[in-house]
Design an enzyme around this catalytic site. Structure first.
Site, PDB file in Angstrom:
ATOM      1  N   LYS A   1       1.321   4.037   7.620  1.00 51.41           N
ATOM      2  CA  LYS A   1       0.509   4.816   6.573  1.00 51.41           C
ATOM      3  C   LYS A   1       0.659   6.266   6.815  1.00 51.41           C
ATOM      4  O   LYS A   1       1.679   6.777   7.720  1.00 51.41           O
ATOM      5  CB  LYS A   1      -0.994   4.707   6.917  1.00 51.41           C
ATOM      6  CG  LYS A   1      -1.601   3.487   6.502  1.00 51.41           C
ATOM      7  CD  LYS A   1      -1.922   3.221   4.897  1.00 51.41           C
ATOM      8  CE  LYS A   1      -2.501   1.913   4.822  1.00 51.41           C
ATOM      9  NZ  LYS A   1      -1.787   0.691   4.956  1.00 51.41           N
TER      10      LYS A   1
ATOM     11  N   SER B   1       1.087  -1.268  -0.034  1.00 51.44           N
ATOM     12  CA  SER B   1       0.007   0.050   0.018  1.00 51.44           C
ATOM     13  C   SER B   1       0.802   1.379   0.069  1.00 51.44           C
ATOM     14  O   SER B   1       0.374   2.425  -0.087  1.00 51.44           O
ATOM     15  CB  SER B   1      -1.024   0.096   1.055  1.00 51.44           C
ATOM     16  OG  SER B   1      -0.255   0.202   2.440  1.00 51.44           O
TER      17      SER B   1
END
Length: 234
Positions: free
Chosen positions: A192, A155
Site C-alpha cells: 500500500k 487494490s
C-alpha cells in the site's frame, strides 16, 4: 517547446517513476502542480502525449511512461550510469530486456529471491519463504538489499500495479510519506501507499473499491519500499 506546467508535470512523472517504479496518480499530479481539478492534468497529459514526451501504457489504468525528456533536462541530470532515461517498469516474457552481448547481460542483471505473494487488497499472511529467483536489471536497483514479491489483488491498479506483477522491494524499515511499501500489520503483509498523518499511519489503496486503513504508529512495521516492477506474459 513545453509550457512551464507541461514541463513541471513531465519532470514530476519522471522523478516519481525513478523513485517508486510507477507513475503517480492523477490526484498526486493535481496536488503536485497545485491545480484545482483533474481536468487540467488530463489536458497537460494529452499535450505531452501529442508532443511525444510520454505515452499511456495499454491495459494499465492511468499508467504512463516517459519516452523522452526536454534536451536541457536530460543534459543537466542524466540518470546515473546511463546515457538516456530508461523506465523502471520492464514488461516481457519474464526476463530483462536483452543486452548487447551475453557478457553484458550477465553484468547488467541480478538474481533476486521471490519471497512469495503480497496482497494488493486485503492483507494476507506475512511473507516468509523463498520460492525461486528472478533476474532483475541492475538499472532498477541501487545500493542495499532487495527482494521480489508476486502481487495478488487489484487494490493498486491506479498506481499501475496489476494482479500477477512482480514488485521489486528494497529492504528497509523506514519510508517517506507517500511511498509504496510492504507493510506488516500484525501477522499480515500488504502492499500500500503509506501516509503519515499526525500520530497515525494510513495505508492507502490505489483503487476506489478499497478503503484507507488507519493504524497507530506501533501497529505498522515497514518491511521495504517499492523500487520497480516486472510483468510476465504467459
Amino acid at each position: 517547446m513545453l509550457t512551464r506546467k507541461q514541463h513541471e508535470l513531465l519532470m514530476f512523472i519522471h522523478e516519481r517513476i525513478k523513485e517508486t517504479g510507477v507513475s503517480p496518480s492523477f490526484d498526486e499530479m493535481k496536488e503536485a502542480l497545485d491545480l484545482a481539478s483533474k481536468s487540467g492534468i488530463h489536458r497537460l497529459i494529452t499535450a505531452l502525449e501529442e508532443r511525444g514526451f510520454i505515452r499511456r501504457l495499454a491495459h494499465r489504468a492511468r499508467a504512463l511512461e516517459v519516452v523522452k525528456l526536454p534536451q536541457q533536462a536530460t543534459a543537466a541530470a542524466p540518470p546515473k550510469g546511463r546515457g538516456a532515461f530508461r523506465p523502471q517498469v520492464f514488461e516481457g516474457g519474464g526476463a530483462p530486456p536483452p543486452a548487447a552481448s551475453p557478457a553484458a547481460a550477465a553484468n547488467d542483471s541480478r538474481e533476486l529471491p521471490i519471497l512469495g505473494r503480497i496482497a494488493a487488497g486485503t492483507p494476507i499472511d506475512a511473507i516468509q519463504h523463498e520460492r525461486e529467483r528472478l533476474p532483475v536489471p541492475e538499472a532498477m536497483l541501487g545500493a542495499g538489499e532487495h527482494y521480489v514479491l508476486e502481487v495478488q489483488g487489484d487494490s493498486m491498479i491506479e498506481a499501475g500495479i496489476l494482479d500477477g506483477d512482480y514488485v521489486i522491494i528494497k529492504k528497509g524499515d523506514t519510508a517517506t510519506s507517500g511511498e509504496i511499501v510492504v507493510a506488516l500489520v500484525g501477522e499480515e503483509a500488504t502492499l500500500k501507499r503509506l501516509r503519515k498523518k499526525g500520530g497515525s499511519i494510513a495505508l492507502e489503496a490505489a483503487n476506489p473499491k478499497y478503503e484507507t486503513r488507519i493504524f497507530g504508529p506501533d501497529q505498522v512495521e515497514v518491511q521495504g519500499k517499492l523500487v520497480g516492477l516486472i510483468r510476465r506474459y504467459h
